[in-house]
Write an enzyme that holds these catalytic residues in place. Structure first.
Site, PDB file in Angstrom:
ATOM      1  N   ARG A  82      17.086  -2.878 -33.784  1.00  0.00           N
ATOM      2  CA  ARG A  82      15.745  -2.309 -33.956  1.00  0.00           C
ATOM      3  C   ARG A  82      14.989  -3.104 -35.013  1.00  0.00           C
ATOM      4  O   ARG A  82      15.491  -3.274 -36.131  1.00  0.00           O
ATOM      5  CB  ARG A  82      15.861  -0.844 -34.371  1.00  0.00           C
ATOM      6  CG  ARG A  82      14.520  -0.211 -34.688  1.00  0.00           C
ATOM      7  CD  ARG A  82      14.632   1.285 -35.014  1.00  0.00           C
ATOM      8  NE  ARG A  82      13.321   1.819 -35.309  1.00  0.00           N
ATOM      9  CZ  ARG A  82      12.957   2.380 -36.466  1.00  0.00           C
ATOM     10  NH1 ARG A  82      13.836   2.540 -37.446  1.00  0.00           N
ATOM     11  NH2 ARG A  82      11.736   2.797 -36.653  1.00  0.00           N
ATOM     12  N   GLU A 171       8.160   7.083 -38.649  1.00  0.00           N
ATOM     13  CA  GLU A 171       7.950   8.057 -39.723  1.00  0.00           C
ATOM     14  C   GLU A 171       6.471   8.278 -40.049  1.00  0.00           C
ATOM     15  O   GLU A 171       6.018   7.950 -41.157  1.00  0.00           O
ATOM     16  CB  GLU A 171       8.703   7.642 -40.985  1.00  0.00           C
ATOM     17  CG  GLU A 171      10.199   7.468 -40.765  1.00  0.00           C
ATOM     18  CD  GLU A 171      10.978   7.296 -42.073  1.00  0.00           C
ATOM     19  OE1 GLU A 171      10.358   7.199 -43.155  1.00  0.00           O
ATOM     20  OE2 GLU A 171      12.216   7.270 -42.014  1.00  0.00           O
ATOM     21  N   ASN A 300      15.190   9.533 -37.883  1.00  0.00           N
ATOM     22  CA  ASN A 300      15.697   8.894 -39.097  1.00  0.00           C
ATOM     23  C   ASN A 300      16.175   9.993 -40.032  1.00  0.00           C
ATOM     24  O   ASN A 300      15.434  10.940 -40.305  1.00  0.00           O
ATOM     25  CB  ASN A 300      14.600   8.112 -39.815  1.00  0.00           C
ATOM     26  CG  ASN A 300      14.179   6.867 -39.048  1.00  0.00           C
ATOM     27  OD1 ASN A 300      14.760   6.526 -38.015  1.00  0.00           O
ATOM     28  ND2 ASN A 300      13.168   6.178 -39.564  1.00  0.00           N
ATOM     29  N   GLU A 379      17.558   5.409 -37.765  1.00  0.00           N
ATOM     30  CA  GLU A 379      17.911   4.956 -39.116  1.00  0.00           C
ATOM     31  C   GLU A 379      18.851   5.963 -39.751  1.00  0.00           C
ATOM     32  O   GLU A 379      18.638   7.170 -39.651  1.00  0.00           O
ATOM     33  CB  GLU A 379      16.690   4.872 -40.046  1.00  0.00           C
ATOM     34  CG  GLU A 379      15.789   3.701 -39.815  1.00  0.00           C
ATOM     35  CD  GLU A 379      14.596   3.693 -40.781  1.00  0.00           C
ATOM     36  OE1 GLU A 379      14.702   4.234 -41.910  1.00  0.00           O
ATOM     37  OE2 GLU A 379      13.554   3.163 -40.381  1.00  0.00           O
TER      38      GLU A 379
END
Ligand code: FCB
Length: 472
Positions: A82, A171, A300, A379
């Site tokens: 990624r 995010e 994440n 993540e």
């Protein structure tokens, strides 16, 4: 029988292992080949914004070391990688035609991954807004969402058929609330009205980009990555429970509800009512755009949160929680919520609690309350106090145990029926950790910042084994 913490586990066939990075954190070469400035160039060059005044001007030098880093990825053996595309390399001013030289870098990256049998997972926006768009109002302006959809279409036309997964935004909470509310990230404003409007325009940008990507590259799989976390009251006191619910509204429901339920949560809209521009920027039809069907959700996760109402710090201390010195934080002050630490839990170098059960709990909640879509952990990882031994090696056992414990949590969620399809360690390389500069290292690979030299950490070899075994 081995106990639960050491028992061998195997992930589903075809599980996508990988690592993750982001453009501004690794590339450097900020004015190479026509790249325009982004808000992170401006922010990191402004006095007092980052630790030690660090900037991403050079970072890990990835832009110039592309082939070497591709070979590192091949050696790691993970089937996915990624990365993010820097918008100001593709459109240096945030609008207009493609800057071909900038695009060529990502063609070489994507092509190099494919040649090595690695599936490219591309994030379109990992926080590096072209500065001219911020000068025109940034994410608190609706126009930025329209510009983003155009950029997404250009990127998908050029790279779409080779990219396995498209992630529109990374995010958006951070872009909106850390960037415009708390001021800890670029562009560094402290204005909850702008943060609220930015939230909506980021989600709108995502919703406009989904069909734009599909039109440019019909076979594409498209999703979004959110930073979500369980937020628990430290005590049963109604004031703490209410604080936890407000914080959860801001962090989790404000993003999940419009994406999966077609509406912003009423309590959150009530809470932010009256701000300017705030959520008054929402127009009829926007929520249908935001709710566009997607193919997967990226999650994440680093740490869960425990909170009390701000006036109850003493009670939290008496209940055994660690309460740090008061730090000004416009978002938490407005939410009347104070984060506390559970004493028995270790913390990473970021000061973030290590509590892997939080990840399992989060995944089950998403499945139960929102969606059965495939989930990728886009993540997860830890900053630890790494150093190079006199023998030239980097031993990072805390990182290994952090990742191992979180993989076990992911596996428990899979056993509980959550459709988790992949896991990406943050990060491949030590890099520019935003406001913390180069003082926080998350990599499986050590980077000697003055020279750019890479040293594989112990966790690199350990993760190679995880990938090869498809489990622990
Ligand atoms: C996330 C960011 C990523 C990295 C990690 C530690 O919030 O997406 O770029 O900085 O935190």
């Amino acid at each position: 029988m081995p106990d639960a913490a050491s028992r061998p586990i195997t992930f589903p066939a075809g599980f996508t292992w990988g690592t993750a990075t982001a453009a501004y954190q690794i590339e450097g070469a900020v004015s190479a080949e026509g790249r325009g400035p982004s808000i992170w160039d401006t922010f990191s060059h402004s006095a007092g914004r980052t630790r030690n005044g660090d900037t991403g001007d050079i970072a890990t030098g990835h832009y110039r070391r592309l082939e070497e880093d591709l070979d590192l990825l091949a050696e790691l053996g993970a089937p996915g990688y990624r990365f993010s595309i820097a918008w100001p390399r593709i459109q240096p001013t945030g609008k207009g035609p493609v800057n071909v030289e900038g695009l060529d870098f990502y063609r070489r990256l994507v092509g190099g991954l494919r040649q090595r049998g690695i599936a490219p997972v591309a994030t379109l926006y990992h926080w590096d807004l072209p500065q001219p768009l911020e000068d025109a109002g940034g994410w608190s302006e609706r126009d930025t969402a329209e510009r983003f959809a155009e950029y997404a279409a250009l990127a998908a036309e050029a790279l779409g058929d080779d990219v396995a997964l498209w992630i529109t935004l990374n995010e958006p909470w951070c872009s909106a609330w850390a960037g415009y509310g708390e001021g800890s990230h670029a562009p560094g404003d402290r204005n909850l009205g702008r943060a609220s409007a930015a939230t909506h325009h980021l989600l709108l940008a995502h919703g406009l980009a989904v069909p734009a990507i599909r039109a440019a590259s019909p076979a594409s799989a498209v999703g979004i990555t959110l930073n979500l976390t369980p937020i628990t009251p430290a005590t049963d006191h109604p004031a703490d429970k209410a604080a936890a619910s407000r914080a959860d509204g801001n962090q989790n429901r404000l993003f999940l509800d419009p994406l999966f339920k077609g509406a912003y949560p009423e309590d959150v809209l009530d809470h932010y009512a009256g701000l300017s521009p705030g959520f008054s920027v929402v127009r009829p039809g926007d929520l249908e755009v935001i709710g566009a069907a997607i193919d997967f959700l990226g999650v994440n996760f680093y740490s869960p949160q425990t909170v009390v109402a701000r006036g109850r710090a003493e009670e939290a201390r008496r209940a055994g929680f660690n309460v740090g010195p008061p730090r000004p934080n416009p978002i938490a002050e407005d939410l009347d919520s104070l984060a506390v630490l559970t004493p028995a839990r270790p913390v990473t170098q970021m000061g973030w609690e290590v509590a892997p059960d939080g990840l399992a709990e989060l995944l089950v909640r998403i499945r139960h309350d929102y969606s059965a879509l495939p989930i990728y952990i886009t993540e997860n990882g830890a900053a630890t106090e790494d150093y190079v031994d006199p023998d030239g090696r980097v031993h990072d056992p805390e990182r290994i145990s952090y990742i191992e414990a979180h993989l076990r949590a992911v596996h428990r969620a899979i056993e509980a029926g959550v459709d988790v399809r992949g896991y990406f360690v943050w990060s491949l390389l030590d890099n520019f950790e935003w406001a913390q500069g180069y003082a926080r290292r998350f990599g499986l690979v050590w980077v000697d910042f003055p020279s750019g030299e890479r040293i594989r950490k112990e966790s690199f070899a350990w993760y190679q084994q995880v990938v090869a075994r498809n489990g622990l």
